[in-house]
Design an enzyme around this catalytic site. Structure first.
Site, short mmCIF file in Angstrom:
data_model
loop_
_atom_site.label_atom_id
_atom_site.label_comp_id
_atom_site.label_asym_id
_atom_site.label_seq_id
_atom_site.Cartn_x
_atom_site.Cartn_y
_atom_site.Cartn_z
N THR A 47 0.66 -1.08 0.17
CA THR A 47 -0.17 -0.05 -0.32
C THR A 47 0.89 1.09 0.04
OG1 THR A 47 -1.96 -1.27 1.25
CG2 THR A 47 -1.88 1.05 1.43
N THR A 48 2.04 1.46 1.07
CA THR A 48 2.91 2.48 0.65
C THR A 48 3.57 2.19 -0.85
OG1 THR A 48 3.01 1.60 3.06
CG2 THR A 48 4.44 3.35 2.50
N TYR A 110 -13.02 -4.47 -0.79
CA TYR A 110 -14.61 -3.78 -1.32
C TYR A 110 -15.01 -5.18 -1.72
CZ TYR A 110 -17.40 -1.54 -4.55
OH TYR A 110 -18.12 -0.98 -5.68
N TYR A 136 -1.83 -10.27 4.36
CA TYR A 136 -1.64 -9.29 4.97
C TYR A 136 -3.19 -8.84 5.21
CZ TYR A 136 -1.55 -4.08 4.57
OH TYR A 136 -1.18 -2.81 4.51
N ARG A 141 -8.80 -0.60 6.02
CA ARG A 141 -8.60 -0.12 3.88
C ARG A 141 -9.38 -1.30 3.17
NH1 ARG A 141 -4.81 3.49 2.37
NH2 ARG A 141 -2.99 3.71 3.57
N LYS A 165 1.18 -10.73 8.26
CA LYS A 165 0.77 -8.54 8.37
C LYS A 165 -0.80 -8.53 8.70
CE LYS A 165 2.15 -4.47 6.31
NZ LYS A 165 1.78 -3.16 5.66
N ILE A 207 5.94 -4.74 9.50
CA ILE A 207 6.78 -4.65 8.27
C ILE A 207 6.30 -2.63 8.79
CG2 ILE A 207 5.59 -4.66 5.46
CD1 ILE A 207 5.39 -7.62 5.98
#
Length: 295
Positions: A47-48, A110, A136, A141, A165, A207
């Site tokens: 994402t980052t 989503y 993850y 999100r 994660k 992370i």
């Protein structure tokens, strides 16, 4: 076997020039800076890294540059995930994964599947992925929390599902995972603010987002935590608390790019729909960083 996902991993940014093209020189500098300052592994295209606005071709180029600069020094993890299970499987099958210690695969966003849907999604991935998988879970999100029972069911059923994660910012959920996990399964913090507590409770590390801006201090804190030296580790944590809050004040990665901008490592440009850190936030970050470097 040594765990390549022990300690401090960083979710590396994708630096952009003012014209929004990828700044590969800045990327090389960030990788070098982190290797030289004690980071343990690098996660690409999370994402980052603004993975949702980076093209497939750019992703390949970014990956190749990081592999080249890293030159086998640190384990690398590649983000391959999404809410189209067939597309994720196709990407795994068509990507050369030989240079990677594992993939990081985000829980489907989503679509809001049930827990069974989450299990079946990752089961399908596990059956085709030739290298270790870090699940993850980031419900803020994805709008769907992967419950510990689902995560641990996957851990028990598939040898290549080696870690999660966890980024639900929910300490009770971390503790449930740590209590019930198989011995060889790693719980990795995806929350910079909770990372030390998770490590002291038995987590494998983090992370991190802020880790790439303060690699020496943050990795030292995590290492102290892994050694059980809580008092020394928390002394560092307390010094970094404000910057951890600041980098998430507007959006990620605008905040961490403002930190890297302060360090002269990259421009603070992000791609829409994200917007760059405001002048007010940049000033707050600049002030923190200036004082931190003196402490």
């Amino acid at each position: 076997m040594n765990n390549p996902f022990l300690g401090t991993g960083i979710a590396i940014v994708t630096p952009f020039k003012a014209d929004l093209t990828v700044d590969f020189q800045a990327l090389e500098n960030i990788v070098e800076y982190n290797i030289n300052n004690g980071i343990d592994y690098i996660v690409i295209s999370g994402t980052t890294g603004e993975s949702v606005t980076v093209t497939k071709q750019e992703k390949k180029e970014i990956t190749n540059v990081i592999i080249k600069v890293n030159n086998g020094r640190l384990p690398l993890v590649l983000g391959i995930g999404g809410n189209n299970t067939a597309a994720v499987i196709e990407e795994i099958k068509t990507t050369d994964l030989s240079g990677f210690a594992g993939i990081l695969s985000v829980s489907p966003y989503y679509s809001k599947p049930t827990q069974e849907g989450l299990y079946q999604h990752f089961k399908a991935i596990a059956e085709v992925c030739p290298i270790p998988i870090i699940l993850y879970n980031v419900p803020g999100r994805t709008s769907k929390n992967m419950l510990p029972e689902t995560t641990l069911r996957l851990a028990r059923d598939f040898k290549n599902v080696v870690a999660v994660k966890e980024a639900g910012n929910n300490i009770a959920q971390y503790l449930e995972l740590l209590r019930d996990k198989p011995e060889d399964f790693s719980v990795i913090s995806g929350d910079d603010d909770l990372a030390l507590g998770v490590v002291l409770a038995g987590g494998a590390g983090v992370i991190s987002v802020i880790g790439q801006g303060l690699p020496k201090a943050f990795s030292t804190m995590i290492n102290l935590g892994l050694e059980g030296k809580a008092k020394e580790a928390y002394a560092l944590h307390f010094k970094m608390m404000d910057i951890i809050n600041l980098i998430f004040e507007e959006n990620n990665p605008a905040g961490i790019k403002a930190v890297l901008n302060h360090l002269g490592l990259c421009d603070k440009t992000v791609r829409l729909p994200l917007v760059t850190a405001t002048d007010q936030l940049q000033t707050k970050i600049d002030n923190f960083m200036a004082n931190f470097s003196k402490s």
